[in-house]
Design an enzyme around this catalytic site. Structure first.
Site, PDB file in Angstrom:
ATOM      1  N   CYS A  26       0.852  -1.181   0.000  1.00  0.00           N
ATOM      2  CA  CYS A  26       0.000   0.000   0.000  1.00  0.00           C
ATOM      3  C   CYS A  26       0.891   1.235   0.000  1.00  0.00           C
ATOM      4  O   CYS A  26       1.995   1.192  -0.535  1.00  0.00           O
ATOM      5  CB  CYS A  26      -0.959  -0.021   1.196  1.00  0.00           C
ATOM      6  SG  CYS A  26      -0.114  -0.090   2.783  1.00  0.00           S
ATOM      7  N   HIS A 541       6.803   8.823  18.623  1.00  0.00           N
ATOM      8  CA  HIS A 541       8.252   8.629  18.504  1.00  0.00           C
ATOM      9  C   HIS A 541       8.955   9.657  19.392  1.00  0.00           C
ATOM     10  O   HIS A 541       9.023  10.840  19.059  1.00  0.00           O
ATOM     11  CB  HIS A 541       8.676   8.802  17.046  1.00  0.00           C
ATOM     12  CG  HIS A 541      10.037   8.267  16.737  1.00  0.00           C
ATOM     13  ND1 HIS A 541      11.192   8.916  17.102  1.00  0.00           N
ATOM     14  CD2 HIS A 541      10.424   7.129  16.104  1.00  0.00           C
ATOM     15  CE1 HIS A 541      12.244   8.215  16.698  1.00  0.00           C
ATOM     16  NE2 HIS A 541      11.796   7.126  16.089  1.00  0.00           N
TER      17      HIS A 541
END
Length: 619
Positions: A26, A541
């Site tokens: 994808c 993150h």
């Protein structure tokens, strides 16, 4: 190969190519279906340079790469010898009708642009001649006619190439088979019965130019033959002996089998049609108008041509082919309806030239590029075609000469004694076909959101009142809000992993932004992946390059697989220790599957507390 090493490492760590059932990709990830997921080295993959993370979802083993995933995918496919996504789709179990449509549309897809262009040039040439701006004996006309007719005349060669790709045959072998069907000598003996080593060959009266099904069948047979020859012929001579035997067997077989079958079926169609017409012109018109496009696809329509020619010569007029003339307007009207309704720019760009060429009777771009692959529009065009054919049959419209197609067919239906009801019947049928096809298709057509990435493309045109729902993410970190563009890492700053926002933390705590599951907790604890209960995939993150700290300064409060609530403490980190080690603590919060949503709306606050609204995901 740019990503050869990465591709090899990925294949090795998903358990080797023998552990892969299928592979697709994808926007950001490789999607494997593995025979045994326990054989995959998930932790190794997660920590591999070039791999963001690994997600197991919906029976797929997803290796998240980033925006350059198509290049990595190409190298993985090449090195592993895997089937591509389209090839995998071919292996799915399809009904005979769906399989036929899949093959035909797949074969035509690569030539659609040229098909539209040549059809428009043919139409332009017809307009110039009809308006007396050009004589059909002039050299300019001949050049334009050559450009407009080149693809249609040599169709078997073009389709030989694309069908060979579809059936995994050597593409030049496919072109050679197509070229043999339109070889001048073969074209010159159309309609004759010959023999090959004593076996009769019946050539269709029209030859094989502009035909579709014969070449596709021939290439399918050739692909099977080639596989057999590749197995039994020694490698040292495969390069020339495999195509040698493939051509030697398949081309004569095509002439001996397809020619007689096509001729027999065409003659049968002619006999059946005349019987129906003698019984009722109205019924015959409905029959021909409804099935004309199907007959043309299979090359069966040529069985009516001799009957029409004989009627013109003996009777001075032909009513048999008349019900088929307005079918192109039914097809064109259907495409106009799609063009007016669709919000997809790519689909609309295909519709425009198809409509233009359709007015001039060239409907191949519309059929093979738009309506047939979508099935329902093609069926509707056949139904509307039946209506137009019924109208023409009812008026007993008769053709008095061999003329043009589309709008330029009208003069052929003017009686020598003047305009009569037959001419008006043709005119009415053309208008009805165009209007009925357009209106009906406009009413029933709906864009398929799975095609062409419609959700993203259309989001700007969707009013807020039409938004179904939204999911709210609270801030996992307290601090200063920053746009992603300010993050000193282009993977985040360029949005390669998805849309989101960044925070410069003022407190060393991370809480869950949603109710969900911890799908990823890096061993170094610097990044957390969460999948919300509503399906949003979120990456938090902490800092840049903090993976190099190997977990120092991070204290997890959860484990991978844990179910968490919005606001629940996930992790603590030492801001000062991380900064003293020389690393930034800027923390991106990314919706990694943001392409699945209509929009991702970030807060406009400059400072934010934990648990305050940070992002809205529009579903």
């Amino acid at each position: 190969m740019k990503y050869e090493k990465l591709a090899k490492d990925i294949i090795a760590n998903v358990g080797g190519k023998e552990n892969v059932n299928s592979l697709t990709h994808c926007i950001t990830r490789l999607r494997f279906k593995l025979k045994d997921e326990s054989k995959a080295n998930t932790e190794v993959l997660k920590n591999m340079d070039g791999v963001v993370t690994v997600v197991k979802s919906g029976g797929q083993y997803q290796v998240v790469i980033g925006n350059h995933v198509p290049d990595v995918y190409a190298d993985v496919v090449s090195i592993g010898g895997f089937s591509t996504a389209s090839e995998n789709a071919e292996k799915e179990k399809l009904s005979p009708l769906n399989a036929f449509i899949d093959i035909v549309s797949g074969v035509f897809q690569p030539v659609l642009g040229v098909l539209c262009a040549t059809g428009m040039i043919k139409g332009l040439n017809a307009v110039l001649v009809a308006t007396k701006l050009l004589e059909d004996t002039s050299s300019t006309y001949m050049v334009l006619n050559a450009i407009g007719d080149c693809l249609f005349y040599f169709f078997p060669i073009f389709l030989g190439f694309t069908a060979a790709k579809k059936f995994k045959l050597n593409q030049f072998t496919g072109m050679a088979i197509g070229a043999s069907l339109v070889y001048p000598t073969i074209t010159g003996i159309a309609g004759q019965t010959l023999d090959f080593i004593g076996i009769p060959m019946v050539m269709p009266a029209s030859g094989y130019s502009s035909t579709v099904i014969p070449i596709i069948l021939a290439i399918y047979i050739a692909s099977k033959a080639e596989k057999i020859f590749k197995k039994i012929i020694p490698d040292v001579v495969k390069a020339f002996l495999v195509p040698f035997f493939t051509l030697l067997i398949v081309v004569p077989l095509t002439f001996m089998a397809i020619g007689p079958v096509a001729t027999w079926a065409s003659n049968l169609l002619g006999d059946v049609t005349m019987s129906i017409y003698n019984f009722s012109p109205l019924v015959a018109g409905i029959f021909l108008g409804g099935f004309w496009q199907v007959f043309v696809m299979f090359g069966l329509h040529w069985g009516l041509v001799p009957i029409a020619m004989n009627n013109l010569a003996i009777l001075g007029g032909d009513p048999v082919l008349a019900p088929t003339v307005a079918v192109c307007f039914a097809q064109t009207g259907v495409v106009m309806g799609i063009m007016m309704k669709t919000k997809n720019k790519k689909l609309r760009s295909l519709c425009i030239p198809s409509v233009i060429s359709g007015f001039f009777g060239v409907t191949e771009p519309a059929i093979y590029g738009i309506t047939l692959p979508k099935k329902k529009p093609f069926i509707l065009s056949c139904i509307v075609g039946a209506v137009t054919g019924g109208i023409i049959g009812f008026f007993r419209t008769t053709g008095y000469m061999v003329g043009g197609l589309g709008i330029f067919a009208l003069p052929s239906y003017i009686s020598p004694s003047g305009i009569d009801k037959g001419f008006y019947g043709m005119l009415i049928a053309m208008v009805v076909g165009l209007v009925l096809g357009c209106i009906t298709m406009f009413v029933i057509y709906k864009d398929d959101e799975k095609e062409y990435g419609l959700k993203n493309e259309n989001k700007d045109s969707i009013k807020s009142t039409e938004l179904i729902s939204k999911e709210v993410l609270v801030s996992p970190v307290k601090g200063e809000v920053l746009p992603l563009e300010m993050v000193k890492d282009e993977v985040f700053s360029k949005g390669l992993l998805g849309k989101g926002i960044a925070i410069e933390p003022s407190e060393g705590k991370v809480v869950s932004p949603v109710d969900g599951v911890i799908t990823t907790l890096f061993p170094t604890y610097h990044a957390i992946g969460i999948t919300s209960d509503n399906g949003a995939e979120i990456l938090i993150h902490i800092g840049m390059d903090t993976v190099q700290l190997n977990g120092k300064g991070f204290t997890p409060k959860i484990a991978q697989g844990d179910k968490v609530k919005a606001g629940q403490l996930l992790l603590e980190f030492n801001i000062n220790a991380i900064k003293e080690a020389g690393f930034s603590v800027t923390t991106p919060v990314i919706i990694t599957n943001s392409d699945n949503y209509l929009d991702v709306i970030e807060t406009d606050k400059k400072e934010i507390e934990c648990k305050e609204e940070l992002i809205k995901v529009m579903i």
